[in-house]
Write an enzyme that holds these catalytic residues in place. Structure first.
Site, mmCIF file in Angstrom:
data_model
loop_
_atom_site.group_PDB
_atom_site.id
_atom_site.type_symbol
_atom_site.label_atom_id
_atom_site.label_comp_id
_atom_site.label_asym_id
_atom_site.label_seq_id
_atom_site.Cartn_x
_atom_site.Cartn_y
_atom_site.Cartn_z
ATOM 1 N N SER A 1 0.824 -1.259 -0.002
ATOM 2 C CA SER A 1 0.121 0.134 0.056
ATOM 3 C C SER A 1 0.804 1.385 -0.042
ATOM 4 C CB SER A 1 -0.887 0.027 1.264
ATOM 5 O OG SER A 1 -0.440 -0.292 2.498
ATOM 6 N N HIS B 1 -5.290 -3.458 -2.867
ATOM 7 C CA HIS B 1 -5.134 -2.446 -3.791
ATOM 8 C C HIS B 1 -4.933 -2.925 -5.412
ATOM 9 C CE1 HIS B 1 -4.298 0.717 -1.177
ATOM 10 N NE2 HIS B 1 -3.727 -0.038 -0.618
ATOM 11 N N LYS C 1 -11.914 0.412 -2.101
ATOM 12 C CA LYS C 1 -10.865 1.229 -2.857
ATOM 13 C C LYS C 1 -11.550 1.269 -4.302
ATOM 14 C CE LYS C 1 -7.679 0.779 0.640
ATOM 15 N NZ LYS C 1 -6.741 -0.015 1.588
#
Ligand SMILES: *Cc1c(COP(=O)(O)O)cnc(C)c1O
Length: 399
Positions: A179, A207, A238
Site C-alpha cells: 500500500s 489495492h 478502494k
C-alpha cells in the site's frame, strides 16, 4: 489530559502530528478541500466507481427496498439475500469454493488471522505488510516471523530453520500490492514455497482487486497464479468504490471463520445499500467498462510516473497506480506536501509508523478519471517543488 496535550506538542515538534481535513464533493479528480478546489491525488477510488451512478442507484434502490440497517450480526438476525448474492459473486470472481464478507479490510485481516491461526502456528509475514495484518498476527497469538520485503530467499531460510521443530499450521501472508510502495509481491515464488513447505498462502489484495489482471481479479491474476492462492482477501472500499471487505477461500475456512472470527461474530453486518453497491461494482469491473477503466488507469499512471522517474526521483519500486516519491525525513516531506497543496495538488506525506524511519514519502494515487494533462502538470510541479526543497534529504541522517 495534560499529558496528552504534551504528547501532541511533541508530535508537532517532530513533524509527526496528524490531523483531519474537510473535503466536499465525490472522490473524483477534483474536490474542494477546506473550501478550495484541488487536484485529488490521494484517493484509492482507482476506477472512479465511488461516484458512479450505477452504484449509487443500486445503493439507493436497496435502501428504499430494505431500509438502512442490517440490525445485527448475521449470526444473530440472519444473513440478507444480498450478503449471499455478494458472496457467491466474490467466490466466482476469485475461482474459490466460498467467500465471506467482512465489515472492512481492517476487520477482515484481524478477523481472518485471529480466526485461523493460534499459538501452535507460525505466520510468515512480509516486513511491509499492512498494519491490519500486523494487528491480525498479534490477535492470533501465533508466532510471527517477519521476512524482509519481497525476499523469497530470506523467507525460505526462515522456513528451513523452523521446519525440524514444526508443530502447527504455517501461513505466508502478504499484501498483493504494497500500500505504501506500490510494488507487488512475488506471488508465484511464494506459491512455490507454500507448496513445498505445506503452508497456506494469504494475499491481501486491497489495492489489486478490480485493478490488476485482464479481468480485474487482482495481483494473482496479473501474475498468473490465481488458483494457487489459498486465502484471497480483498476490499470493497478502494477500486470497488464502496465499503467492506471479503475473504474468498475453501468452504471449510469460511465455516471456521463464521464460528471463530470475532470481528465477524461480534459486529453488525453490512447494510443493504453497501451490499447492493458492491454487487453492482463487481458487475461493472467484470464487464467492458471495467476493462476500459483498467487500461486507462495504467496509461495515466505512466503519464504521471514517467517524468518523475526521468527526473531521478526514487519511486520505491512502484509498478502500479500507487506512486510513492521518496523524500526521507518528516519535516521536508510535510513541507513538500504543504507546498504542493499551495499549488492546488492534494496528496499526503507519509511518515512513521506507516513507513519506517527515513523512508518518508509523498504518496500519489492515480485514478482512471484523472485528466492526463493535469497529471503531467502535477508531475512537473512535484519535480519543481522537490528540487527546490532547501534540504534535499536522503533519509540517512540522524533523526
Ligand atoms: C486499506 C487497506 C486495508 C484496510 O481496508 P479497509 O477496508 O480500508 O479497512 C487492508 N489492507 C491493505 C493492504 C490496505 O491498503
Amino acid at each position: 489530559m495534560e499529558n496528552w496535550r504534551r504528547n501532541l506538542e511533541e508530535l508537532a515538534r517532530a513533524g509527526m502530528l496528524r490531523s483531519l481535513r474537510t473535503i466536499e464533493g465525490v472522490q473524483g479528480p477534483r474536490v474542494r478541500l477546506d473550501g478550495r478546489e484541488v487536484l485529488l491525488l490521494c484517493s484509492n477510488n482507482y476506477l472512479g466507481l465511488a461516484g458512479h451512478p450505477l452504484l449509487a442507484r443500486a445503493a439507493a434502490a436497496a435502501s428504499l427496498d430494505l431500509g438502512t440497517g442490517s440490525g445485527a450480526s448475521r449470526l444473530v438476525s440472519g444473513s440478507l439475500a444480498l450478503h449471499e448474492e455478494l458472496e457467491e459473486r466474490i467466490a466466482a470472481f476469485k475461482g474459490s469454493e466460498a467467500a465471506l464478507v467482512f465489515n472492512s479490510g481492517y476487520a477482515a485481516n484481524t478477523g481472518i488471522l485471529q480466526g485461523l491461526a493460534g499459538p501452535e502456528d507460525i505466520i510468515f509475514s512480509d516486513a511491509l505488510n499492512h498494519a491490519s495484518i500486523i494487528d491480525g498476527c498479534r490477535l492470533s497469538r501465533a508466532r510471527t516471523l517477519v521476512y524482509p520485503h519481497r525476499d523469497v530467499d530470506a523467507l525460505e531460510t526462515l522456513m528451513k530453520r523452523e521446519w525440524p521443530q514444526r508443530r502447527g499450521r504455517w501461513f505466508i501472508v502478504t499484501d498483493g500490492v504494497f500500500s505504501m510502495d506500490g510494488d507487488m509481491a512475488p506471488l508465484p515464488a511464494l506459491a512455490d514455497l507454500k507448496e513445498h513447505y505445506d503452508a497456506l498462502l494469504m494475499v491481501d489484495d486491497a489495492h489489486g482487486t478490480g485493478v490488476l489482471g485482464a479481468t480485474g481479479r487482482g495481483s494473482a491474476e496479473a501474475l498468473g497464479c490465481l488458483h494457487r492462492i489459498d486465502l484471497h482477501m480483498g476490499t470493497l472500499g478502494k477500486a470497488l468504490g464502496g465499503f467492506g471487505a471479503f475473504l474468498a477461500a475453501p468452504r471449510v475456512v469460511v465455516d471456521i471463520l463464521v464460528n471463530r472470527s470475532r470481528p465477524f461474530i461480534f459486529s453488525t453486518s453490512l447494510p443493504p445499500a453497501v451490499l447492493a453497491a458492491a454487487i453492482a461494482a463487481f458487475e461493472l469491473v467484470g464487464g467492458e467498462e471495467g476493462r476500459h477503466r483498467r487500461a486507462t488507469l495504467q496509461a495515466k499512471r505512466e503519464i504521471f510516473a514517467a517524468p518523475l522517474r526521468a527526473a531521478g526521483l526514487d519511486l520505491c519500486g512502484s509498478t502500479t497506480q500507487i506512486v510513492p516519491i521518496l523524500t526521507g525525513s518528516p519535516h521536508p516531506t510535510m513541507a513538500a506536501a504543504a507546498a504542493l497543496l499551495e499549488k492546488g495538488i492534494f496528496l499526503q506525506g507519509i511518515r512513521p509508523p506507516t513507513v519506517s524511519e527515513g523512508r518518508c514519502r509523498l504518496r500519489a494515487t492515480i485514478m482512471s478519471d484523472h485528466d492526463p494533462q493535469e497529471l503531467a502538470q502535477a508531475a512537473a510541479t512535484i519535480i519543481e517543488v522537490l528540487h527546490a526543497s532547501p534540504s534535499p534529504d536522503p533519509g540517512s541522517g540522524p533523526h
